[in-house]
Scaffold this motif. Structure first.
Motif, mmCIF file in Angstrom:
data_model
loop_
_atom_site.group_PDB
_atom_site.id
_atom_site.type_symbol
_atom_site.label_atom_id
_atom_site.label_comp_id
_atom_site.label_asym_id
_atom_site.label_seq_id
_atom_site.Cartn_x
_atom_site.Cartn_y
_atom_site.Cartn_z
ATOM 1 N N ALA A 14 0.841 -1.297 -0.107
ATOM 2 C CA ALA A 14 -0.037 0.094 0.080
ATOM 3 C C ALA A 14 0.952 1.225 -0.043
ATOM 4 C CB ALA A 14 -0.941 0.145 1.225
ATOM 5 N N THR A 15 2.155 1.167 0.543
ATOM 6 C CA THR A 15 2.876 2.357 0.693
ATOM 7 C C THR A 15 3.881 2.546 -0.489
ATOM 8 O OG1 THR A 15 3.961 1.233 2.506
ATOM 9 C CG2 THR A 15 2.020 2.789 2.969
ATOM 10 N N PHE A 16 4.842 1.545 -0.227
ATOM 11 C CA PHE A 16 6.088 1.554 -1.019
ATOM 12 C C PHE A 16 5.995 1.361 -2.515
ATOM 13 C CE2 PHE A 16 7.851 0.333 3.193
ATOM 14 C CZ PHE A 16 8.581 1.466 3.397
ATOM 15 N N LEU A 17 5.032 0.497 -2.758
ATOM 16 C CA LEU A 17 5.289 -0.291 -4.198
ATOM 17 C C LEU A 17 4.351 0.694 -5.315
ATOM 18 C CD1 LEU A 17 5.142 -3.843 -3.673
ATOM 19 C CD2 LEU A 17 6.968 -2.361 -4.106
ATOM 20 N N PRO A 18 3.212 1.395 -5.089
ATOM 21 C CA PRO A 18 2.422 1.978 -5.993
ATOM 22 C C PRO A 18 2.992 2.657 -7.158
ATOM 23 C CG PRO A 18 1.109 1.595 -4.096
ATOM 24 C CD PRO A 18 2.457 1.304 -3.626
ATOM 25 N N HIS A 19 3.789 3.544 -6.678
ATOM 26 C CA HIS A 19 4.743 4.582 -7.428
ATOM 27 C C HIS A 19 5.769 4.139 -8.024
ATOM 28 C CE1 HIS A 19 7.563 4.821 -4.120
ATOM 29 N NE2 HIS A 19 8.402 5.373 -4.947
ATOM 30 N N LEU A 68 8.877 -10.320 29.764
ATOM 31 C CA LEU A 68 7.968 -9.699 28.889
ATOM 32 C C LEU A 68 6.803 -10.159 28.642
ATOM 33 C CD1 LEU A 68 8.084 -7.600 26.405
ATOM 34 C CD2 LEU A 68 8.824 -9.454 24.949
ATOM 35 N N LYS A 69 5.670 -9.423 28.923
ATOM 36 C CA LYS A 69 4.209 -9.614 28.606
ATOM 37 C C LYS A 69 3.731 -9.281 27.139
ATOM 38 C CE LYS A 69 2.813 -7.436 32.315
ATOM 39 N NZ LYS A 69 4.123 -6.773 33.004
ATOM 40 N N THR A 70 3.381 -10.360 26.447
ATOM 41 C CA THR A 70 3.148 -9.976 25.168
ATOM 42 C C THR A 70 1.648 -10.454 24.353
ATOM 43 O OG1 THR A 70 4.081 -12.010 23.991
ATOM 44 C CG2 THR A 70 5.457 -10.128 24.694
ATOM 45 N N SER A 71 1.201 -9.728 23.545
ATOM 46 C CA SER A 71 0.253 -10.173 22.597
ATOM 47 C C SER A 71 0.555 -10.034 21.230
ATOM 48 C CB SER A 71 -1.237 -9.458 22.836
ATOM 49 O OG SER A 71 -1.618 -9.465 24.289
ATOM 50 N N THR A 72 0.071 -10.834 20.215
ATOM 51 C CA THR A 72 0.342 -10.865 18.887
ATOM 52 C C THR A 72 -0.926 -10.537 18.172
ATOM 53 O OG1 THR A 72 0.332 -12.771 18.648
ATOM 54 C CG2 THR A 72 2.467 -12.231 19.104
ATOM 55 N N ALA A 73 -0.485 -9.954 16.982
ATOM 56 C CA ALA A 73 -1.648 -9.776 15.941
ATOM 57 C C ALA A 73 -1.043 -10.030 14.596
ATOM 58 C CB ALA A 73 -2.349 -8.176 15.880
ATOM 59 N N THR A 74 -2.126 -10.553 13.516
ATOM 60 C CA THR A 74 -1.559 -11.007 12.379
ATOM 61 C C THR A 74 -1.470 -9.846 11.352
ATOM 62 O OG1 THR A 74 -2.609 -13.191 12.928
ATOM 63 C CG2 THR A 74 -2.319 -12.607 10.537
ATOM 64 N N THR A 75 -2.445 -8.932 11.568
ATOM 65 C CA THR A 75 -2.247 -7.608 10.593
ATOM 66 C C THR A 75 -2.206 -6.355 11.280
ATOM 67 O OG1 THR A 75 -4.799 -7.604 10.760
ATOM 68 C CG2 THR A 75 -3.998 -9.070 9.255
ATOM 69 N N MET A 76 -1.882 -5.301 10.755
ATOM 70 C CA MET A 76 -1.731 -3.997 11.192
ATOM 71 C C MET A 76 -2.950 -3.366 11.882
ATOM 72 S SD MET A 76 0.645 -1.913 11.842
ATOM 73 C CE MET A 76 1.906 -2.359 10.906
ATOM 74 N N ALA A 95 4.729 3.268 11.738
ATOM 75 C CA ALA A 95 4.279 3.870 12.922
ATOM 76 C C ALA A 95 3.758 5.233 12.413
ATOM 77 C CB ALA A 95 5.382 3.903 13.961
ATOM 78 N N GLN A 96 4.493 5.913 11.468
ATOM 79 C CA GLN A 96 4.118 7.334 11.066
ATOM 80 C C GLN A 96 3.098 7.106 9.997
ATOM 81 O OE1 GLN A 96 7.757 9.292 9.466
ATOM 82 N NE2 GLN A 96 8.495 9.814 11.724
ATOM 83 N N ILE A 97 2.862 6.032 9.044
ATOM 84 C CA ILE A 97 1.759 5.983 8.144
ATOM 85 C C ILE A 97 0.610 5.575 9.240
ATOM 86 C CG2 ILE A 97 0.543 4.390 6.647
ATOM 87 C CD1 ILE A 97 3.680 4.021 5.864
#
Length: 303
Positions: free
Chosen positions: A111-116, A223-231, A252-254
Motif C-alpha cells: 500500500a505504501t512503497f510499491l504503487p509509485h 516480557l508480557k506480550t500479545s500478537t496480531a496477524t495484521t496491522m 508507525a508514522q503511516i
C-alpha cells in the motif's frame, strides 16, 4: 483392444516429404529446408522404408505423390496442423509469461512503497503486465516457493533456505503508545520504564520479541506480550489502551493519529530490513529481472 503400429520414423522425415510434394522438386525442397539435396532424398527414402510403401514418383520433369503418398499427405497435414497449433499456444503462453511479473508483498509494503514504483516501471515498460498481490508474510513465502509469485517485497528476519534476499532499506523500530498513556508524555523512554506494560507485536516479529525479552531479563522481568496477524488488528488493540506496540518507523508514522504517539527508546535499538526476495532455484525472466532492478533503483523510504 486397438493397438497403434510402432512406426519408427522422425518428424523431420515427414516434414521433408510434405515439402517435396509442395515444391514438386527435391532441389527446391532442399533450398527451402536449408539442407543438401542428398539429405532430402535420404529422409524420404527412410520414410518409405519404414512405411514399406512408395510415396513419391519422379520423372525427368516432375515429382509427385503416389496414391499412398496422397493418403499420407492428407493425414500428415491434418495431424501437423493440430500439433503446430498446440505448439503455438505453448509459445504464446511462454511469451506472455516472460512479459508478466507477479509481485507478492505484505499489505503495508504493497500500500505504501510499491504503487509509485509499479507506475513508473509500467510507464517505462508498457508491454509488461505487472500484478501486485498483498498477503501475509507466510503466504508470501508460500507463493514464492510454489511459483505463484515471481518476486516478493517484504521485511525479513533471519535466513530462509533457497531464498535470495536483496536489501532495500533498514528502518529503526519505535514504540507506539496511546495518546493518553503515561509514556506518551515522554520524548524518550528506557527499557526499565516500559517493564510494567504489555507489549503487542505483529506475530512475525519473532526476533524483535526475543531481543526485547532478553532486555527485560536483565532487570529480572518477564516480557508480557500479545500478537496480531495484521496491522489493523494491532492498531485496534493498541487503541484500547491495554498495551503498547513496536513498529518500524514508517509504519508507525503511516498509522499515526491523534490517538497515538511515537516514542523513541534511549537504550534499546532494533531495526527491520526491507528487501526483495526471489527463489534461488528459479531463473528470473528478463521482465522479472528488469522490475527488480527498477525497484532497487527507485525505492525511496517514506521517512
Amino acid at each position: 483392444m486397438n493397438r497403434h503400429p510402432q512406426l519408427r520414423f522422425h518428424l523431420p522425415e515427414l516434414e521433408t516429404f510434405l515439402v517435396v510434394i509442395e515444391e514438386g522438386s527435391f532441389s527446391r525442397a532442399a533450398e527451402r529446408l536449408c539442407v543438401s539435396q542428398p539429405a532430402v532424398s535420404s529422409r524420404v527414402k527412410r520414410l518409405e522404408d519404414v512405411l514399406r510403401v512408395q510415396l513419391i514418383k519422379r520423372t525427368t520433369r516432375s515429382v509427385f505423390a503416389t496414391e499412398d503418398g496422397e493418403l499420407l499427405r492428407t493425414a500428415a497435414q491434418d495431424a501437423l496442423a493440430g500439433l503446430y497449433g498446440v505448439l503455438r499456444q505453448f509459445q504464446d503462453r511462454s511469451e506472455a509469461a516472460r512479459n508478466r511479473v507477479v509481485i507478492a508483498a505484505t499489505p503495508m509494503v504493497a500500500a505504501t512503497f510499491l504503487p509509485h514504483i509499479i507506475q513508473s516501471y509500467s510507464d517505462r515498460f508498457p508491454d509488461v503486465q505487472v500484478v501486485l498481490r498483498d498477503m501475509p508474510f507466510d503466504m508470501l513465502m508460500a507463493n514464492l516457493s510454489g511459483g505463484m509469485a515471481d518476486i516478493g517485497v517484504t521485511a525479513m528476519d533471519g535466513d530462509y533456505e533457497n531464498i535470495e534476499f536483496q536489501p532495500l532499506a533498514e528502518e529503526p523500530i519505535v514504540l507506539v503508545v496511546p495518546a493518553k498513556h503515561p509514556l506518551a508524555e515522554q520524548s524518550q523512554v528506557t527499557v526499565e520504564m516500559i517493564l510494567p506494560y504489555r507489549m503487542i507485536f505483529l506475530d512475525r516479529y519473532t526476533n524483535l520479541r526475543e531481543k526485547l525479552s532478553g532486555e527485560f531479563a536483565r532487570f529480572g522481568a518477564m516480557l508480557k506480550t500479545s500478537t496480531a496477524t495484521t496491522m489493523p488488528t494491532l492498531m485496534g488493540m493498541l487503541d484500547t489502551g491495554s498495551c503498547v506496540g513496536f513498529l518500524p518507523r514508517s509504519m508507525a508514522q503511516i498509522n499515526a493519529r491523534e490517538s497515538r504517539v511515537i516514542v523513541e527508546l534511549a537504550d534499546f535499538h532494533a531495526t527491520r530490513n526491507y528487501g526483495s526476495v526471489v527463489e534461488r532455484r528459479v531463473a528470473l525472466t528478463s521482465a522479472v529481472q528488469s522490475f527488480r532492478e527498477h525497484l532497487h533503483a527507485e525505492f525511496v523510504p517514506l521517512v
